[in-house]
Design a protein around this motif. Structure first.
Motif, short mmCIF file in Angstrom:
data_model
loop_
_atom_site.label_atom_id
_atom_site.label_comp_id
_atom_site.label_asym_id
_atom_site.label_seq_id
_atom_site.Cartn_x
_atom_site.Cartn_y
_atom_site.Cartn_z
N GLN A 65 4.01 14.72 -15.98
CA GLN A 65 4.62 14.74 -14.85
C GLN A 65 4.79 16.27 -14.06
OE1 GLN A 65 8.15 11.98 -14.45
NE2 GLN A 65 8.06 12.25 -16.75
N ASP A 125 3.23 0.62 -11.91
CA ASP A 125 2.61 -0.62 -11.63
C ASP A 125 2.39 -0.48 -9.96
OD1 ASP A 125 2.10 -2.71 -13.33
OD2 ASP A 125 4.21 -2.85 -13.67
N TRP A 158 3.77 -6.00 -6.97
CA TRP A 158 3.33 -7.05 -7.61
C TRP A 158 3.01 -8.16 -6.55
CZ3 TRP A 158 8.85 -6.98 -10.32
CH2 TRP A 158 9.08 -6.12 -11.12
N LEU A 162 1.85 -7.82 -3.45
CA LEU A 162 0.64 -7.49 -2.84
C LEU A 162 -0.64 -8.01 -3.55
CD1 LEU A 162 2.92 -6.06 -1.16
CD2 LEU A 162 1.52 -4.32 -1.00
N TRP A 189 -3.31 0.07 1.34
CA TRP A 189 -2.28 0.90 1.82
C TRP A 189 -2.33 2.18 1.07
CZ3 TRP A 189 1.42 3.28 -1.42
CH2 TRP A 189 1.78 2.46 -2.57
N ARG A 247 -7.00 2.34 -8.15
CA ARG A 247 -5.98 3.17 -7.30
C ARG A 247 -6.21 4.66 -7.62
NH1 ARG A 247 -2.30 5.99 -7.19
NH2 ARG A 247 -2.09 5.84 -9.39
N ARG A 287 2.47 -0.75 3.16
CA ARG A 287 2.90 -1.09 1.73
C ARG A 287 4.03 -2.11 2.07
NH1 ARG A 287 6.02 -2.75 -1.08
NH2 ARG A 287 6.58 -1.94 -3.13
N LEU A 347 4.27 -6.51 2.04
CA LEU A 347 5.37 -7.27 1.44
C LEU A 347 6.05 -8.11 2.36
CD1 LEU A 347 7.19 -7.35 -1.11
CD2 LEU A 347 8.67 -5.63 -0.12
N GLU A 372 12.68 -2.19 -3.66
CA GLU A 372 11.64 -2.84 -4.09
C GLU A 372 10.48 -1.81 -4.88
OE1 GLU A 372 9.90 -5.58 -3.68
OE2 GLU A 372 11.20 -6.54 -2.42
N TRP A 403 11.96 -1.48 -8.51
CA TRP A 403 11.64 -2.79 -9.13
C TRP A 403 9.97 -2.90 -9.71
CZ3 TRP A 403 14.21 -5.89 -4.75
CH2 TRP A 403 15.37 -6.04 -4.97
N ASN A 404 9.39 -2.23 -8.69
CA ASN A 404 7.61 -2.37 -8.91
C ASN A 404 7.30 -1.13 -9.56
OD1 ASN A 404 6.31 -4.87 -7.24
ND2 ASN A 404 8.34 -4.33 -6.35
N ARG A 405 8.17 -0.36 -10.12
CA ARG A 405 7.74 0.98 -10.61
C ARG A 405 6.60 1.63 -9.75
NH1 ARG A 405 6.70 0.52 -17.09
NH2 ARG A 405 4.91 -0.50 -16.08
N ASN A 406 6.74 1.61 -8.57
CA ASN A 406 5.76 2.18 -7.64
C ASN A 406 6.40 3.53 -7.12
OD1 ASN A 406 3.37 1.76 -6.04
ND2 ASN A 406 4.92 1.40 -4.28
N VAL A 411 6.41 6.41 -8.37
CA VAL A 411 5.45 7.17 -8.81
C VAL A 411 4.07 7.42 -8.00
CG1 VAL A 411 3.98 8.06 -11.08
CG2 VAL A 411 6.51 7.50 -11.13
N ASN A 412 3.56 6.11 -8.01
CA ASN A 412 2.36 6.08 -7.30
C ASN A 412 2.48 6.62 -5.89
OD1 ASN A 412 1.13 4.47 -9.11
ND2 ASN A 412 1.73 2.62 -8.58
N LEU A 413 3.56 6.56 -5.26
CA LEU A 413 3.94 7.11 -3.87
C LEU A 413 3.79 8.53 -4.05
CD1 LEU A 413 6.78 4.82 -2.46
CD2 LEU A 413 4.40 5.38 -1.53
N ILE A 453 8.97 9.18 -13.35
CA ILE A 453 8.78 8.00 -14.52
C ILE A 453 10.05 7.33 -14.97
CG2 ILE A 453 7.57 7.50 -16.55
CD1 ILE A 453 5.27 9.00 -15.39
#
Lengths: 312, 261
Positions: free
Chosen positions: A47, A86, A89, A91, A99, A145, B12, B16, B82, B85-88, B90-92, B258
């Protein structure tokens, strides 16, 4: 030339030091494994490298640029995949990759996504919603991804967890191939020791926030000088037992096979004693120390190098 | 700031929107329910001669204009949820996007969705009650802008709080703006409020817009200069809220993205 330099990195959470000043670097095209027991600080380290956790002190330099000051330009060439994240979900796989692709400066998105679809075998999943995928399929989509910008440095947290063996092997081959063809550097954490042994050029062992090992998997394994000699004895088993006892060796018997733990250098001498005492056996195998043995010893807190290999 | 990255984040949430029944219902179902219930209620009042016909339009105008602050706030706080909830999240943030780009996209999405919901509700009011909110003309522009700015303030505040304290206080995303609704005087004049509440109302920029709307619908005129004070208030609140959410983001970076949930 080092593409990643970590210098005296420290992290303290609520007065508890979690990373206690680690330093390491990484060459271009290198595959570096980070191993350690749970809570050792592996994910915390990843991290901080990625700039999604602020270090208490220390510096991270990637491609000669400072993290987090130059994060935007660094992250164009870096990516990350983790079991802790994750994708949205609801999408579809296609939408998630579309995206994501727009977060990077990619010249020909459509062609790039087609390539990703082929590499990660996503044809059948392409229009499925992410929530309908199995854990293994989701891991595969997460990995795809992370490849959307064809990163030069890829950080992977448990990359093949929950993948079936065939797909996991395919993905491992893919990583190795990417390194060969594009000099992609990879940092990975994994609990799969065979994977780390086969894939990584070098392994960092973290424990209690410190690096206690930094070497090739082979050399780390060799720090354990214990070998297991397995014999299925057919005659004079009592003599073997005496020999083990007088040599102060440890042994266990499972399904008629006696497994004797001894130092590697004592193996020829012990086998000579076995022959001299006319001990007959129908089966013999020798288990050399592996990275897993080294890791287990570290995890249990024993000093590496010390052994219980006896004094023949 | 790069436009393609803003578009990536927008996609994104737009994808949705297409897949999510609850998000679609938020945009269209609730405005319909509000319009039917309050429209009929105000019509009933008007028919019993307790009030005149302009009451119907004032009520409907309140409902329709309230869409601006509501959606402005909602898009920021619910989209953040959102991603939690989606644990997203970090991806961003392991991508090149800047925190400012992410927030900017959420603010702009609020505007787009507010305009869609506003147009839909306006047309519906015309269809059901022959009440034409669009007759307010260009005045809708400064009013809508001020109201959405007010919604952004709440959105940023709530998102900042949710970032710090996690999804256990997520209910704020749907309810928080209603705390200020009584003082915004959406359906009634400020003068109806008790004196202490009127004092609070003076610091709620939305109350000036709804007051101006009622005056205009009753045939009066309200000079645009009357909106200077609420605009100053709104901008001040916005800067404070932006500072606060930035502090919250720095705070969660100290914990690690995380671990945010």
């Amino acid at each position: 030339m080092a593409i990643l330099e970590v210098k005296d990195l420290k992290k303290t959470f609520k007065q508890t030091p979690v990373i206690k000043g680690i330093s390491f670097d990484m060459a271009e095209g290198e595959i570096l494994g980070i191993l350690g027991p749970n809570g050792a600080g592996k994910t915390t380290t990843l991290q901080m490298i990625l700039g999604i956790l602020t270090p208490t002190s220390g510096t991270v330099t990637i491609f000669g640029q400072n993290m987090p000051q130059d994060k935007t330009s660094i992250m164009e060439r870096v990516n990350f995949s983790s079991t802790y994240t994750d994708l949205p979900w609801r999408l579809t796989v296609r939408e998630n990759l579309i995206w994501t692709s727009y977060l990077y400066n990619i010249p020909d998105r459509a062609r790039r996504l087609d390539k990703i679809k082929t590499i990660f075998r996503l044809d059948k999943l392409w229009n499925q919603s992410t929530s309908s995928l199995s854990a293994g399929q989701r891991t595969r989509v997460n990995l795809s991804r992370a490849y959307v910008n064809f990163p030069q440095l890829l950080l992977l947290d448990e990359p093949t967890a929950s993948l079936d063996p065939e797909v996991a092997a395919y993905i491992r081959e893919f990583f190795a191939d990417q390194r060969t063809r594009f000099n992609t550097s990879i940092i990975l954490t994994s609990h799969n020791m065979t994977e780390v042994e086969n894939l990584c050029d070098r392994v960092l062992i973290l424990k209690n926030g410190r690096i206690i090992g930094n070497d090739t998997p082979g050399r780390l394994a060799k720090k354990i000088d214990e070998t297991h000699l397995n014999l299925r004895v057919t005659k004079r088993a009592d003599i073997l037992a005496q020999l083990i006892e007088t040599s102060k060796l440890k042994s266990v018997e499972t399904d008629g096979v006696t497994s004797i733990t001894l130092k590697e250098k004592l193996l020829p001498l012990f086998l000579y004693e076995v022959a001299k005492n006319k001990i007959h056996y129908s089966e013999i195998t020798i288990d050399k120390p592996t990275l897993e043995d080294y890791f287990l010893r570290i995890a249990k807190g024993k000093d590496h190098g010390k052994s219980t290999g006896g004094d023949l | 700031m790069k436009l393609y990255r803003l578009w990536g984040i927008a996609l994104r949430y737009l994808f949705l929107f297409r897949h999510s029944l609850d998000r679609l219902s938020d945009a269209f179902f609730w405005p319909v329910v509000d319009l039917v219930l309050w429209g009929l209620t105000s019509r009933y009042f008007a028919s019993t001669s307790l009030a005149d016909n302009h009451l119907v339009l004032a009520f409907l105008g309140g409902i329709i204009l309230w869409i601006f602050p509501w959606r402005g706030q909602y898009e920021i706080s619910v989209n953040l949820l959102e991603d939690l909830w989606n644990r997203n999240l970090v991806n961003l943030f392991v991508s090149p996007i800047l925190f400012l780009e992410w927030i900017t996209t959420l603010l702009l999405l609020g505007v787009v969705k507010a305009l869609v919901s506003f147009a839909f509700a306006g047309c519906l009011a015309l269809l059901l009650y022959q009440a034409n909110i669009f007759s307010l003309g260009w005045l809708l522009l400064p009013w809508g802008a001020l109201l959405i700015l007010f919604g952004w303030v709440f959105g940023l505040l709530i998102a900042g709080i949710v970032m710090r304290y996690g999804t256990r206080i997520q209910t704020l995303a749907w309810t928080a703006i209603y705390i200020v609704a009584p003082f915004a005087c959406v359906y009634y004049p400020v003068s109806i409020l008790p004196p202490w509440a009127q004092t609070i109302s003076r610091f709620v920029p939305a109350s000036y817009v709804f007051e101006a709307m009622r005056t205009t619908l009753a045939g009066g005129t309200v000079p645009l200069t009357n909106l200077i004070w609420p605009l100053i208030l709104c901008l001040t609140y916005f800067l404070l809220a932006a500072y606060m959410i930035h502090r919250s983001f720095l705070h969660i970076l100290k914990r690690g993205l995380i671990s945010v949930e």
